[in-house]
Scaffold this motif. Sequence first.
Motif, PDB file in Angstrom:
ATOM      1  N   GLU A 296       0.868  -1.261  -0.076  1.00 51.85           N
ATOM      2  CA  GLU A 296      -0.102   0.057  -0.077  1.00 51.85           C
ATOM      3  C   GLU A 296       0.784   1.131  -0.177  1.00 51.85           C
ATOM      4  O   GLU A 296       0.556   2.106  -0.736  1.00 51.85           O
ATOM      5  CB  GLU A 296      -0.855   0.061   1.133  1.00 51.85           C
ATOM      6  CG  GLU A 296      -1.816   1.028   1.495  1.00 51.85           C
ATOM      7  CD  GLU A 296      -2.903   1.058   0.159  1.00 51.85           C
ATOM      8  OE1 GLU A 296      -3.630   2.263  -0.068  1.00 51.85           O
ATOM      9  OE2 GLU A 296      -3.006   0.220  -0.543  1.00 51.85           O
ATOM     10  N   GLN A 297       1.852   1.159   0.888  1.00 46.90           N
ATOM     11  CA  GLN A 297       2.688   2.386   0.751  1.00 46.90           C
ATOM     12  C   GLN A 297       3.483   2.521  -0.553  1.00 46.90           C
ATOM     13  O   GLN A 297       3.829   3.787  -0.967  1.00 46.90           O
ATOM     14  CB  GLN A 297       4.015   2.148   1.901  1.00 46.90           C
ATOM     15  CG  GLN A 297       4.636   3.367   2.150  1.00 46.90           C
ATOM     16  CD  GLN A 297       3.831   4.582   2.624  1.00 46.90           C
ATOM     17  OE1 GLN A 297       3.089   4.181   3.399  1.00 46.90           O
ATOM     18  NE2 GLN A 297       4.107   5.630   2.341  1.00 46.90           N
ATOM     19  N   MET A 298       3.844   1.382  -1.127  1.00 46.03           N
ATOM     20  CA  MET A 298       4.493   1.488  -2.598  1.00 46.03           C
ATOM     21  C   MET A 298       3.443   2.102  -3.713  1.00 46.03           C
ATOM     22  O   MET A 298       3.987   3.054  -4.496  1.00 46.03           O
ATOM     23  CB  MET A 298       4.837   0.184  -3.221  1.00 46.03           C
ATOM     24  CG  MET A 298       6.185  -0.425  -2.342  1.00 46.03           C
ATOM     25  SD  MET A 298       6.299  -2.018  -2.785  1.00 46.03           S
ATOM     26  CE  MET A 298       6.709  -1.784  -4.543  1.00 46.03           C
ATOM     27  N   ARG A 299       2.083   1.850  -3.325  1.00 44.37           N
ATOM     28  CA  ARG A 299       1.018   2.279  -4.445  1.00 44.37           C
ATOM     29  C   ARG A 299       1.092   3.765  -4.067  1.00 44.37           C
ATOM     30  O   ARG A 299       0.876   4.523  -5.060  1.00 44.37           O
ATOM     31  CB  ARG A 299      -0.223   1.528  -3.879  1.00 44.37           C
ATOM     32  CG  ARG A 299      -1.427   2.076  -4.798  1.00 44.37           C
ATOM     33  CD  ARG A 299      -2.650   1.477  -4.386  1.00 44.37           C
ATOM     34  NE  ARG A 299      -3.136   2.051  -3.010  1.00 44.37           N
ATOM     35  CZ  ARG A 299      -3.496   3.454  -2.750  1.00 44.37           C
ATOM     36  NH1 ARG A 299      -3.355   4.191  -3.695  1.00 44.37           N
ATOM     37  NH2 ARG A 299      -3.495   3.777  -1.613  1.00 44.37           N
ATOM     38  N   LYS A 300       0.936   4.337  -2.733  1.00 47.06           N
ATOM     39  CA  LYS A 300       0.803   5.773  -2.477  1.00 47.06           C
ATOM     40  C   LYS A 300       1.910   6.495  -3.127  1.00 47.06           C
ATOM     41  O   LYS A 300       1.823   7.517  -3.575  1.00 47.06           O
ATOM     42  CB  LYS A 300       0.654   5.903  -0.901  1.00 47.06           C
ATOM     43  CG  LYS A 300      -0.656   5.253  -0.361  1.00 47.06           C
ATOM     44  CD  LYS A 300      -0.570   5.398   1.201  1.00 47.06           C
ATOM     45  CE  LYS A 300      -1.865   4.691   1.651  1.00 47.06           C
ATOM     46  NZ  LYS A 300      -1.630   5.060   3.271  1.00 47.06           N
ATOM     47  N   ASP A 301       3.058   5.848  -2.726  1.00 42.93           N
ATOM     48  CA  ASP A 301       4.319   6.581  -3.489  1.00 42.93           C
ATOM     49  C   ASP A 301       4.315   6.529  -4.766  1.00 42.93           C
ATOM     50  O   ASP A 301       4.696   7.552  -5.454  1.00 42.93           O
ATOM     51  CB  ASP A 301       5.698   5.834  -2.874  1.00 42.93           C
ATOM     52  CG  ASP A 301       5.941   6.001  -1.677  1.00 42.93           C
ATOM     53  OD1 ASP A 301       5.226   6.885  -0.775  1.00 42.93           O
ATOM     54  OD2 ASP A 301       6.609   5.055  -0.877  1.00 42.93           O
TER      55      ASP A 301
ATOM     56  N   LEU B 151      -5.620  13.320  -1.881  1.00 45.31           N
ATOM     57  CA  LEU B 151      -5.600  12.210  -1.383  1.00 45.31           C
ATOM     58  C   LEU B 151      -4.443  11.390  -0.734  1.00 45.31           C
ATOM     59  O   LEU B 151      -4.432  10.812   0.263  1.00 45.31           O
ATOM     60  CB  LEU B 151      -6.237  11.140  -2.276  1.00 45.31           C
ATOM     61  CG  LEU B 151      -6.941   9.719  -1.988  1.00 45.31           C
ATOM     62  CD1 LEU B 151      -8.125  10.175  -0.685  1.00 45.31           C
ATOM     63  CD2 LEU B 151      -7.765   9.010  -3.017  1.00 45.31           C
ATOM     64  N   THR B 152      -3.476  11.631  -1.523  1.00 51.16           N
ATOM     65  CA  THR B 152      -2.070  11.211  -1.133  1.00 51.16           C
ATOM     66  C   THR B 152      -1.632  12.108   0.097  1.00 51.16           C
ATOM     67  O   THR B 152      -1.156  11.260   1.238  1.00 51.16           O
ATOM     68  CB  THR B 152      -1.063  11.236  -2.078  1.00 51.16           C
ATOM     69  OG1 THR B 152      -1.469  10.478  -3.242  1.00 51.16           O
ATOM     70  CG2 THR B 152       0.383  10.715  -1.534  1.00 51.16           C
ATOM     71  N   LYS B 153      -1.752  13.085   0.135  1.00 54.49           N
ATOM     72  CA  LYS B 153      -1.608  14.039   1.336  1.00 54.49           C
ATOM     73  C   LYS B 153      -2.508  13.537   2.693  1.00 54.49           C
ATOM     74  O   LYS B 153      -1.965  13.327   3.845  1.00 54.49           O
ATOM     75  CB  LYS B 153      -1.830  15.346   1.236  1.00 54.49           C
ATOM     76  CG  LYS B 153      -1.557  16.580   2.377  1.00 54.49           C
ATOM     77  CD  LYS B 153      -1.888  17.879   2.121  1.00 54.49           C
ATOM     78  CE  LYS B 153      -1.941  18.554   3.282  1.00 54.49           C
ATOM     79  NZ  LYS B 153      -2.582  20.028   3.142  1.00 54.49           N
ATOM     80  N   LEU B 154      -3.672  13.329   2.421  1.00 52.33           N
ATOM     81  CA  LEU B 154      -4.692  12.792   3.378  1.00 52.33           C
ATOM     82  C   LEU B 154      -4.124  11.536   4.078  1.00 52.33           C
ATOM     83  O   LEU B 154      -4.096  11.293   5.255  1.00 52.33           O
ATOM     84  CB  LEU B 154      -5.925  12.883   3.043  1.00 52.33           C
ATOM     85  CG  LEU B 154      -6.592  14.190   2.826  1.00 52.33           C
ATOM     86  CD1 LEU B 154      -8.025  13.790   2.165  1.00 52.33           C
ATOM     87  CD2 LEU B 154      -6.896  14.957   3.874  1.00 52.33           C
ATOM     88  N   GLU B 155      -3.490  10.614   3.285  1.00 52.07           N
ATOM     89  CA  GLU B 155      -3.337   9.250   3.714  1.00 52.07           C
ATOM     90  C   GLU B 155      -2.133   9.206   4.305  1.00 52.07           C
ATOM     91  O   GLU B 155      -1.777   8.252   5.153  1.00 52.07           O
ATOM     92  CB  GLU B 155      -3.396   8.441   2.309  1.00 52.07           C
ATOM     93  CG  GLU B 155      -4.629   8.110   1.743  1.00 52.07           C
ATOM     94  CD  GLU B 155      -4.729   7.348   0.628  1.00 52.07           C
ATOM     95  OE1 GLU B 155      -5.583   6.360   0.231  1.00 52.07           O
ATOM     96  OE2 GLU B 155      -3.580   7.137  -0.115  1.00 52.07           O
ATOM     97  N   THR B 156      -1.162  10.035   3.968  1.00 48.42           N
ATOM     98  CA  THR B 156       0.210  10.000   4.406  1.00 48.42           C
ATOM     99  C   THR B 156       0.388  10.508   5.935  1.00 48.42           C
ATOM    100  O   THR B 156       1.707  10.527   6.234  1.00 48.42           O
ATOM    101  CB  THR B 156       1.322  10.520   3.464  1.00 48.42           C
ATOM    102  OG1 THR B 156       0.861  11.935   3.112  1.00 48.42           O
ATOM    103  CG2 THR B 156       1.359   9.587   2.132  1.00 48.42           C
ATOM    104  N   THR B 157      -0.431  11.448   6.403  1.00 49.04           N
ATOM    105  CA  THR B 157      -0.258  12.023   7.526  1.00 49.04           C
ATOM    106  C   THR B 157      -1.569  11.846   8.575  1.00 49.04           C
ATOM    107  O   THR B 157      -3.027  11.373   8.011  1.00 49.04           O
ATOM    108  CB  THR B 157      -0.373  13.643   7.392  1.00 49.04           C
ATOM    109  OG1 THR B 157      -1.630  14.095   6.679  1.00 49.04           O
ATOM    110  CG2 THR B 157       0.878  13.992   6.760  1.00 49.04           C
TER     111      THR B 157
ATOM    112  N   LEU C 261     -11.976  10.520   8.830  1.00 44.00           N
ATOM    113  CA  LEU C 261     -11.019   9.649   9.533  1.00 44.00           C
ATOM    114  C   LEU C 261     -10.016  10.361  10.033  1.00 44.00           C
ATOM    115  O   LEU C 261      -9.686  10.216  11.513  1.00 44.00           O
ATOM    116  CB  LEU C 261     -10.462   8.556   8.562  1.00 44.00           C
ATOM    117  CG  LEU C 261     -11.215   7.523   7.966  1.00 44.00           C
ATOM    118  CD1 LEU C 261     -10.613   6.549   7.231  1.00 44.00           C
ATOM    119  CD2 LEU C 261     -11.806   6.506   9.428  1.00 44.00           C
ATOM    120  N   ARG C 262      -9.360  11.608   9.537  1.00 46.05           N
ATOM    121  CA  ARG C 262      -8.381  12.322  10.072  1.00 46.05           C
ATOM    122  C   ARG C 262      -8.883  13.380  11.115  1.00 46.05           C
ATOM    123  O   ARG C 262      -8.291  13.656  12.049  1.00 46.05           O
ATOM    124  CB  ARG C 262      -7.880  13.154   9.137  1.00 46.05           C
ATOM    125  CG  ARG C 262      -6.672  12.368   8.383  1.00 46.05           C
ATOM    126  CD  ARG C 262      -6.497  13.330   6.822  1.00 46.05           C
ATOM    127  NE  ARG C 262      -6.112  14.564   6.977  1.00 46.05           N
ATOM    128  CZ  ARG C 262      -4.682  14.953   7.448  1.00 46.05           C
ATOM    129  NH1 ARG C 262      -3.806  13.932   7.709  1.00 46.05           N
ATOM    130  NH2 ARG C 262      -4.399  16.222   7.557  1.00 46.05           N
TER     131      ARG C 262
END
Length: 441
Positions: free
Chosen positions: A202-207, A265-271, A402-403
Amino acid sequence: MNQDWRLGLARRLLILTLCCLLLGLISGHYGWSFTVGLAIYLVITLSQLLHLNNWLKRTHTGEHPPEGFGLWAEVFDKLYQWQRHEQRVRANLQAIIDRVQDSTAALQDAVIVMHQGNLEWCNKAAEHLLGLRAPQDFGQTVTNLVRHPAYKEYFDRGQYQDPLELPSPINDRIYLQFTITRYGDGEYLMLVRDITRLHSLEQMRKDFVANVSHELRTPLTVIVGYLETLLEHADEVNPRWVKPLQRMEQQTERMRHLLEDLLLLTKLETTQYPASNQPVVVTNLLQSIKTDAQSLSSDKGHEFILEAEPDLLFKGSESELRSAFSNLVFNAVKYTPSEGKIYIRWWHDTQGAHLSVQDNGIGIDNKHLPRLTERFYRVDSSRASITGGTGLGLAIVKHVLLRHKGWLEIQSIPGQGSTFICHLPAEHMLIRTPSPTPIRA
């Protein structure tokens, strides 16, 4: 006990009475004869009770019951049969428990049984994944054994619809997924899975998504610039190219929105938490979103109704809340037919603060509701070409909530409309001053 026990008891009492009468006839003292007879009977009864008491104290040894006679023999025999039956039942139950414990001990997932938040039992995997020790930790509060603020908050909140993902308390390179199920009276069953590999993927996909989105912005900006230049000089371009250029501009604009949503969405998922945590005047925010929605509605003639508590504030990121709330309102505009109604409500109760966006549009079938917040999920692929959506709006709403420690509820009936409700926690809401009446516009 034998059904003839009453007859046997009556026979023995009759024999005792006759013996006492005979003794009284011989001695001439009937009173003393009956007294001696009853005393003998009482001594025999007490001796049998004493034997019974001593045997009951030794039942754990499996000793056979003492010898008895008459009614006492039947009592001893019946008690012995009940005892053997209970031992067989207990042995069967223990065998079942042993098999369950053996099977769960063989699982790679951790299994934890709790009562009122205290550890009652766990398998071997719980020792490897969480560092729990059996039986030393039995009886202790699990939130003290799994020391992580997010886990304590998750357990105390009591909303276990979605699993919790955290690093292992004993090895931060191992990522775990916690799933809690409530049953009985204060009983909890917690399953903990090792999802390190899935988390890495999942982290690879986000990156990958983040890097591709950043890399695409530059060529897309160049394409948009040239298209704008060509359309500004449309009178100098061959007329048959004007329509294709306009179509290309529309699609590049759609792609730009897609990249912006992917980056957000990437910003929301990574913090984990919002960048800012300041009181937000949600009423003003909704007024602004309503104005934008009316512009988007243009000639559809939608009727917008906003009902909000003006003094109800919420601590969080205003930009993220604007993104989530506007996505819900703009979706209502897109999927509500002309002359339809869109009702926006902001209120609070003992459970927390709530925002609902209700429309009387086309609605959504129940089978699609569980997957609506997945990125790029389409109820009907034909809708995308009509509305120009990116398929990421509800995914953004979900992650924003969620945040902010909230969650999204979706209610919909095909042909009658949909209602999207954002539930936000009470600990983050603020009541500025009492207000006599809510805003209604």
